[in-house]
Design a protein around this motif. Structure first.
Motif, mmCIF file in Angstrom:
data_model
loop_
_atom_site.group_PDB
_atom_site.id
_atom_site.type_symbol
_atom_site.label_atom_id
_atom_site.label_comp_id
_atom_site.label_asym_id
_atom_site.label_seq_id
_atom_site.Cartn_x
_atom_site.Cartn_y
_atom_site.Cartn_z
ATOM 1 N N ILE A 154 0.829 -1.206 0.000
ATOM 2 C CA ILE A 154 0.000 0.000 0.000
ATOM 3 C C ILE A 154 0.866 1.260 0.000
ATOM 4 N N VAL A 155 2.018 1.198 0.650
ATOM 5 C CA VAL A 155 2.871 2.389 0.792
ATOM 6 C C VAL A 155 3.320 2.936 -0.569
ATOM 7 N N PRO A 156 3.988 2.137 -1.429
ATOM 8 C CA PRO A 156 4.378 2.690 -2.735
ATOM 9 C C PRO A 156 3.191 3.038 -3.627
ATOM 10 N N VAL A 157 2.077 2.316 -3.483
ATOM 11 C CA VAL A 157 0.892 2.652 -4.283
ATOM 12 C C VAL A 157 0.434 4.077 -3.986
ATOM 13 N N LEU A 159 2.733 6.932 -5.311
ATOM 14 C CA LEU A 159 2.601 7.297 -6.724
ATOM 15 C C LEU A 159 1.751 8.542 -6.924
ATOM 16 N N THR A 160 0.936 8.872 -5.948
ATOM 17 C CA THR A 160 0.084 10.058 -6.082
ATOM 18 C C THR A 160 0.856 11.353 -5.868
ATOM 19 N N VAL A 161 2.048 11.261 -5.287
ATOM 20 C CA VAL A 161 2.769 12.490 -4.942
ATOM 21 C C VAL A 161 4.084 12.671 -5.703
ATOM 22 N N VAL A 162 4.504 11.678 -6.495
ATOM 23 C CA VAL A 162 5.806 11.791 -7.179
ATOM 24 C C VAL A 162 5.655 11.826 -8.701
ATOM 25 N N LYS A 163 4.441 12.000 -9.198
ATOM 26 C CA LYS A 163 4.184 11.844 -10.633
ATOM 27 C C LYS A 163 4.850 12.883 -11.514
ATOM 28 N N ASP A 164 5.384 13.955 -10.927
ATOM 29 C CA ASP A 164 6.029 14.993 -11.729
ATOM 30 C C ASP A 164 7.548 14.934 -11.658
ATOM 31 N N VAL A 185 12.276 5.546 -8.038
ATOM 32 C CA VAL A 185 12.433 5.077 -6.654
ATOM 33 C C VAL A 185 11.165 4.383 -6.172
ATOM 34 N N VAL A 186 10.022 5.014 -6.420
ATOM 35 C CA VAL A 186 8.752 4.422 -5.994
ATOM 36 C C VAL A 186 8.463 3.145 -6.786
ATOM 37 N N GLY A 187 8.840 3.150 -8.070
ATOM 38 C CA GLY A 187 8.703 1.933 -8.865
ATOM 39 C C GLY A 187 9.513 0.788 -8.274
ATOM 40 N N PHE A 188 10.673 1.125 -7.736
ATOM 41 C CA PHE A 188 11.506 0.135 -7.043
ATOM 42 C C PHE A 188 10.744 -0.469 -5.862
ATOM 43 N N LEU A 189 10.131 0.398 -5.060
ATOM 44 C CA LEU A 189 9.360 -0.076 -3.903
ATOM 45 C C LEU A 189 8.111 -0.840 -4.332
ATOM 46 N N LEU A 190 7.522 -0.425 -5.451
ATOM 47 C CA LEU A 190 6.314 -1.072 -5.946
ATOM 48 C C LEU A 190 6.573 -2.532 -6.323
ATOM 49 N N GLY A 191 7.830 -2.848 -6.576
ATOM 50 C CA GLY A 191 8.190 -4.216 -6.908
ATOM 51 C C GLY A 191 7.797 -5.220 -5.843
ATOM 52 N N LEU A 192 7.599 -4.752 -4.607
ATOM 53 C CA LEU A 192 7.195 -5.647 -3.525
ATOM 54 C C LEU A 192 5.913 -6.398 -3.879
ATOM 55 N N GLY A 193 5.009 -5.740 -4.609
ATOM 56 C CA GLY A 193 3.754 -6.384 -4.983
ATOM 57 C C GLY A 193 3.946 -7.600 -5.870
ATOM 58 N N PHE A 225 -4.911 4.766 -7.777
ATOM 59 C CA PHE A 225 -4.021 4.401 -6.676
ATOM 60 C C PHE A 225 -4.794 4.284 -5.363
ATOM 61 N N PHE A 226 -5.783 5.151 -5.173
ATOM 62 C CA PHE A 226 -6.612 5.063 -3.960
ATOM 63 C C PHE A 226 -7.463 3.788 -3.984
ATOM 64 N N VAL A 227 -7.989 3.440 -5.163
ATOM 65 C CA VAL A 227 -8.820 2.239 -5.281
ATOM 66 C C VAL A 227 -8.004 0.983 -4.965
ATOM 67 N N VAL A 228 -6.807 0.895 -5.545
ATOM 68 C CA VAL A 228 -5.964 -0.280 -5.327
ATOM 69 C C VAL A 228 -5.492 -0.342 -3.872
#
Length: 413
Positions: free
Chosen positions: A92-95, A98-103, A110-118, A171-174
């Motif tokens: 849930i944390v990296p998901v 994603l709402t705050v690093v999109k720019d 970095v967040v994509g790296f953390l998202l790999g946990l899924g 991202f909120f839904v997931v």
């Protein structure tokens, strides 16, 4: 009097755990694949090159693949009852990030790296399902669990559509779905009471799994089959948008159709492996992939030629993924299934990491994807030959090394 024990049957608890494992696999895979359906949107927003865009969607694949190795070994030790809700909650944390690093491209990586946990939950579900089902039903059960990779299809279809109602809404839904699942998993996921629990250290268990020859043979086959699924899952929207000039929503829909075909055929691969040798099923499936990759290399029109070629390739990749893990359950000692699954799953995911980068680099250099499809054909053909020539004769590896053969006395034939 016949004292032979009746073959064990799957209990209601086995089917409950299968459902929960498949659901958790699907949700975490949706999270794992959140960036890919929006890759073209990020590319336009951040003015990314084709290679930068490919790297953005490939980073979660890399981390999710490598992370399966320790997660599989930890599942052997602590069980899926702990690991499934824990990994789901941490994803849930990296998901949400994603709402705050999109720019910011660097922070997105970095967040994509953390998202790999899924992407690591595959190594949790395989030993869980494997422990609950008897050998005669494992192929189909593991194939049904493998349908959880339909999370990629869910992501490809729903993520861009939900994003039309708010760029942060997917991202909120997931995140909410993962939170609900994590709570349910605490109560509904249970480890088999008599499952073997290894006492050796994590490093020694991974080392023992790594010393099994079959671990690396299966890793190579899975890198082709499942790696192809992952590669297409993360890169197909980009390929369809770039080469066939589809809009992101239409590209995501067609990519979801590809992923759905792999989902449907994965349990078919497991079911066939319960009836025929899984190595034979793997060989035939990869031969189909090799043939259709050649067809797609000649850039047929999307309707109907390209669509048919891609869907048949999806069927072949899905079938081979199911049959390879049916083979894992046959030749791996129960106490090592998680560790071996972690390594094999990691190699499969790594098989999906490189192709998007290669496809992006080839397109940037040559303006064509044909070379990439021919490389896929070569790999699939090599896997077909190896599965048929070597893996059909494989025998289960026991927990202990085989005893040295007794020398034949002189003069005896």
């Amino acid at each position: 009097m016949d004292t032979e024990a009746k073959p064990p049957t799957a209990s209601p608890a086995a089917y409950r755990n299968l459902v929960m494992a498949t659901l958790g696999f699907a949700l975490t895979f949706w999270a794992w694949n959140l960036i890919a359906p929006l890759a073209s949107w990020y590319g336009d927003r951040l003015s990314l090159s084709s290679f930068q865009q490919s790297l953005l969607v490939a980073v979660p694949v890399l981390v999710g693949s490598l992370g399966r190795v320790p997660v599989g070994a930890l599942t052997d030790r602590y069980g899926a009852k702990l690991m499934f809700p824990l990994v789901s909650a941490l994803t849930i944390v990296p998901v949400l990030l994603l709402t705050v690093v999109k720019d910011n491209y660097a922070l997105m990586l970095v967040v994509g790296f953390l998202l790999g946990l899924g992407g690591t939950t595959f190594a949790i579900g395989i030993p869980l399902v494997n422990s609950w089902f008897p050998p005669a039903k494992r192929g189909l059960a593991l194939g049904v669990f493998g349908m959880g990779m339909g999370g990629v299809a869910l992501s490809g279809y729903f993520t861009p559509r939900i994003a039309k109602h708010g760029e942060n809404l997917p991202f909120f839904v997931v995140a909410l779905a993962l939170a609900v699942y994590a709570v349910l998993a605490v109560f509904l996921v249970t480890d088999r009471p008599d499952r073997p629990v290894p006492t050796a250290s994590l490093g020694s268990r991974l080392g023992a799994a790594g010393r099994l020859r079959v671990t690396w043979e299966l890793s190579a086959l899975y890198a082709i089959g499942f790696g192809g699924i992952v590669a297409f899952g993360v890169y197909l929207p980009t390929y369809l948008k770039t080469w066939y000039e589809l809009d992101p929503t239409d590209a995501g829909t067609k990519a979801a159709g590809f992923a759905l075909a792999t989902v449907v055929f994965r349990p078919i691969g497991g079911w066939l492996s319960d009836r025929f040798h899984p190595a034979l099923v793997t060989a035939v499936a990869l031969a189909v992939v090799a043939l259709l990759a050649i067809v797609q290399a000649f850039d047929p029109p999307l309707n109907p030629g390209g669509t048919i070629a891609l869907l048949i390739m999806a069927a072949g990749l899905g079938t081979s993924s199911g049959s390879v893990f049916a083979l894992v359950s046959q030749v791996t000692p129960q106490a090592k299934v998680g560790s071996v699954t972690g390594i094999v799953g990691a190699m499969g995911g790594l098989g999906g990491f490189l192709p998007p980068l290669v496809m992006g680099a080839i397109y940037s250099a040559k303006g064509s994807y044909s070379i990439g499809f021919m490389l896929l054909s070569d790999l699939a053909l090599a896997g077909c030959v190896y599965a048929y020539g070597r893996m059909r004769g494989i025998r289960p590896e026991s927990e202990e090394p085989p005893a040295a053969p007794t020398p034949t006395p002189p003069g005896r034939t």
